[in-house]
Enzyme design. Structure first.
Site, mmCIF file in Angstrom:
data_model
loop_
_atom_site.group_PDB
_atom_site.id
_atom_site.type_symbol
_atom_site.label_atom_id
_atom_site.label_comp_id
_atom_site.label_asym_id
_atom_site.label_seq_id
_atom_site.Cartn_x
_atom_site.Cartn_y
_atom_site.Cartn_z
ATOM 1 N N ASN A 23 -15.482 -12.025 -16.353
ATOM 2 C CA ASN A 23 -15.620 -10.748 -16.668
ATOM 3 C C ASN A 23 -16.088 -10.551 -18.047
ATOM 4 O OD1 ASN A 23 -15.195 -9.845 -13.929
ATOM 5 N ND2 ASN A 23 -13.205 -8.993 -14.218
ATOM 6 N N CYS A 120 -16.773 -5.704 -5.223
ATOM 7 C CA CYS A 120 -15.965 -5.977 -4.201
ATOM 8 C C CYS A 120 -15.396 -4.523 -3.750
ATOM 9 C CB CYS A 120 -14.590 -6.643 -4.835
ATOM 10 S SG CYS A 120 -14.641 -8.428 -4.709
ATOM 11 N N ILE A 127 -18.994 5.798 -11.419
ATOM 12 C CA ILE A 127 -19.508 5.264 -12.637
ATOM 13 C C ILE A 127 -19.758 6.620 -13.602
ATOM 14 C CG2 ILE A 127 -20.445 3.264 -12.011
ATOM 15 C CD1 ILE A 127 -23.387 4.712 -12.086
ATOM 16 N N ARG A 401 -17.294 -15.841 -5.721
ATOM 17 C CA ARG A 401 -17.852 -15.028 -6.781
ATOM 18 C C ARG A 401 -17.084 -15.176 -8.050
ATOM 19 N NH1 ARG A 401 -19.043 -9.200 -4.357
ATOM 20 N NH2 ARG A 401 -19.489 -8.771 -6.505
HETATM 21 C C1 EPZ Z 1 -13.695 -4.389 -14.245
HETATM 22 O O1 EPZ Z 1 -14.107 -3.462 -13.149
HETATM 23 C C2 EPZ Z 1 -13.589 -5.715 -13.618
HETATM 24 N N1 EPZ Z 1 -14.919 -6.091 -13.161
HETATM 25 C C3 EPZ Z 1 -12.570 -5.699 -12.364
HETATM 26 O O2 EPZ Z 1 -12.488 -7.199 -11.859
HETATM 27 C C4 EPZ Z 1 -11.317 -5.378 -12.789
HETATM 28 O O3 EPZ Z 1 -10.443 -5.199 -11.739
HETATM 29 C C5 EPZ Z 1 -11.512 -3.888 -13.511
HETATM 30 O O4 EPZ Z 1 -12.376 -3.932 -14.486
HETATM 31 C C6 EPZ Z 1 -10.211 -3.380 -14.140
HETATM 32 O O5 EPZ Z 1 -9.519 -4.408 -14.961
HETATM 33 C C7 EPZ Z 1 -15.702 -6.394 -14.085
HETATM 34 O O6 EPZ Z 1 -15.494 -6.585 -15.280
HETATM 35 C C8 EPZ Z 1 -17.160 -6.861 -13.718
HETATM 36 P P1 EPZ Z 1 -12.797 0.041 -14.562
HETATM 37 P P2 EPZ Z 1 -14.398 -2.070 -13.505
HETATM 38 O O7 EPZ Z 1 -13.984 0.620 -14.840
HETATM 39 O O8 EPZ Z 1 -15.243 -2.149 -14.900
HETATM 40 C C9 EPZ Z 1 -12.194 4.315 -12.675
HETATM 41 C C10 EPZ Z 1 -12.145 -8.897 -10.462
HETATM 42 O O9 EPZ Z 1 -11.344 -9.224 -9.438
HETATM 43 N N2 EPZ Z 1 -13.323 4.671 -13.203
HETATM 44 O O10 EPZ Z 1 -11.950 -0.456 -15.503
HETATM 45 O O11 EPZ Z 1 -15.433 -1.470 -12.293
HETATM 46 C C11 EPZ Z 1 -12.116 3.220 -11.667
HETATM 47 O O12 EPZ Z 1 -12.378 3.902 -10.210
HETATM 48 C C12 EPZ Z 1 -12.741 -7.474 -10.767
HETATM 49 O O13 EPZ Z 1 -12.564 -9.609 -11.229
HETATM 50 C C13 EPZ Z 1 -13.976 5.902 -13.067
HETATM 51 O O14 EPZ Z 1 -13.016 6.902 -12.679
HETATM 52 O O15 EPZ Z 1 -13.254 -1.107 -13.750
HETATM 53 C C14 EPZ Z 1 -10.815 2.716 -11.874
HETATM 54 O O16 EPZ Z 1 -9.820 3.563 -11.143
HETATM 55 C C15 EPZ Z 1 -12.717 -6.590 -9.650
HETATM 56 N N3 EPZ Z 1 -14.862 6.373 -13.577
HETATM 57 C C16 EPZ Z 1 -10.452 2.569 -13.041
HETATM 58 O O17 EPZ Z 1 -11.335 3.481 -13.666
HETATM 59 C C17 EPZ Z 1 -15.907 5.554 -14.094
HETATM 60 O O18 EPZ Z 1 -16.934 5.676 -14.505
HETATM 61 C C18 EPZ Z 1 -10.617 1.410 -14.033
HETATM 62 O O19 EPZ Z 1 -12.147 0.889 -13.507
HETATM 63 C C19 EPZ Z 1 -15.380 4.082 -13.985
HETATM 64 C C20 EPZ Z 1 -14.344 3.619 -13.835
#
Ligand code: EPZ
Length: 434
Positions: A23, A120, A127, A401
């Protein structure tokens, strides 16, 4: 279709070396195109997600070369300013991290067009916070037909951005869009994960001016341009945690090498709490377990809390402990899809809302399983390694992945696992391991 075939029941024993953080790599590879100079990135994990992102970066016009399996050279200078910056959907839909090209291309060209990200299926994964950040910097962001996000600006101007939720992806994306913007950007309620710090350190090594990464307020002073650099990615905290839980579930003894013990604190302390022996060294951790562990309660939280990416592996471990454990998932709403599969192995787990209530059982029995996503897939492999008898795990594309040479590393610890393509190969494996 390739699948893992596993014969469980062997305590895993030996040493395993952890690869670079997937990540962090995804953010860093996307950020590399912010300069026109050549950037050399070391310790890039050789996993499907990084390979796909590099193909997408190349499709944009950047020059991408593998110097060796884990070292990549990227030159963003060959991307034409007036080139079609529409990233090809074929690559992009496959991985979530494609959204990082929105931040880096917007930062570099003030224009980006990227298909909405895949990844996933662990929840809704909106976003909106990424878009909110880009808009605060002065970009206009539209979602156009075909599911594309188009972001453009005449000029990006630093601003104050408050994140409504703590998000890794939006924090990294806004940092990338802001490093070349005019003036000062402040990201409040920023994510603090080790990979946020790694991306910020990488950008700073290119000449950016980012302060506070790793705290919840990140301050970025825009600079005129960024330069080439050489950078080595931090070790993968989740791969390390996966092998640590594997040691416990199989009642084994594993020295997990090339990690940063501080990044592992949430996992290490939970494993100690349930009765495992966890010994920390400078850049490795030994995990040993003897007999059944105790139960506990876990709630996933942003760093430094217990990582959601370790929740399924921990559940597979706790399902073999004595007593009742509760795991509450507070980050993603759809991350218990492994529960049905574990139940087919004899686990007793009930999901209520965002909590899994686990009643520990003495053992798992081998079964034919399907990986629902990356970390859930890893959890099923852990369970299969701990189980009596043979198991198969299908849909290993998810696991590939994010884990480099997963089966090879497990074999080096004495685990009986192989990738097979058909029934004949499965039979051969069964005859060989008995
Ligand atoms: C990153 O995902 C990681 N992916 C994920 O890893 C990881 O589970 C996650 O962070 C949490 O640590 C990558 O780095 C590519 P978030 P990301 O934005 O960035 C909400 C793995 O298994 N949210 O921190 O997509 C969202 O729905 C994976 O390696 C909004 O509401 O996660 C979630 O509830 C899977 N609006 C929370 O924030 C937004 O615009 C955290 O998501 C963005 C997120």
């Amino acid at each position: 279709m390739e699948k893992y075939v596993i014969k469980g029941g062997v305590p895993l024993d030996g040493e395993v070396t952890i690869a670079g953080a997937k990540n962090a790599a995804l953010g860093i590879l996307a950020a590399a195109i912010l300069t026109d100079d050549e950037v050399i990135i070391e310790n890039v994990p050789y996993v499907e997600d990084t390979k796909v992102l590099l193909r997408a970066i190349e499709a944009l016009g950047a020059t991408v070369k593998y110097i060796d399996l884990h070292t990549v050279s990227i030159c963003g200078g060959t991307i034409k300013k007036d080139a079609d910056l529409c990233v090809d959907d074929e690559y992009i839909r496959k991985i979530r991290a494609s959204y990082y090209l929105l931040g880096s291309m917007l930062g570099k060209f003030k224009y980006a067009q990227v298909a909405l990200p895949g990844g996933c299926d662990i929840g809704l994964r909106p976003i909106d916070q990424h878009i909110k950040g880009f808009e605060a910097l002065g970009a206009k962001v539209d979602i156009v037909s075909g599911g594309k996000v188009v972001a453009k600006a005449d000029n990006l101007i630093g601003n104050h951005v408050y994140m409504d939720v703590v998000t890794v992806g939006a924090t990294i994306n806004i940092m990338m869009a802001a490093v070349l913007a005019e003036g000062k950007t402040t990201i409040e309620n920023a994510a603090k994960e080790p990979h946020i710090v790694d991306v910020a350190n990488f950008l700073n090594s290119m000449g950016a001016n980012i302060k506070g990464a790793g705290t919840d307020v990140i301050r970025i002073r825009g600079v005129q341009r960024l330069y080439g650099t050489e950078y080595s990615i931090i070790p993968d905290q989740i791969e390390a945690g996966t092998f640590m839980t594997m040691a416990v579930a199989t009642k084994g003894n594993i020295l997990v090498k090339n990690l940063i013990p501080k990044h592992m604190e949430a996992v290490s302390s939970k494993l100690s709490e349930i009765g495992a022996t966890v010994i920390e060294y400078d850049d490795s951790i030994r995990v040993m377990a003897d007999g059944r562990m105790r139960s506990t309660q876990i709630k996933t939280l942003p760093y430094p809390g217990f990582p959601t990416d370790m929740q399924p592996q921990m559940a597979a471990t706790l399902a073999l402990s004595v007593g009742n454990s509760i795991i509450t998932e507070s980050i993603f709403e759809n991350r218990f899809k492994y529960v049905n599969e574990l139940s087919r192995m004899g686990a007793r787990i009930k999901v209520e809302g965002n909590s899994a209530i686990i009643t520990g059982v003495e053992k798992y029995t081998g079964a034919n399983l399907v990986a629902p996503d990356l970390r859930a897939g890893a959890a099923l492999v852990i369970a299969a390694l701990a189980a009596d008898g043979f198991s198969t795990v299908e849909d290993i594309k998810y696991i590939l992945r994010g884990y480099e040479d997963f089966d090879g590393k497990i074999r080096s610890l004495g685990g009986n696992i192989e990738i097979v393509d058909d029934d004949r190969e499965t039979q051969k494996f069964k005859l060989r391991v008995g």
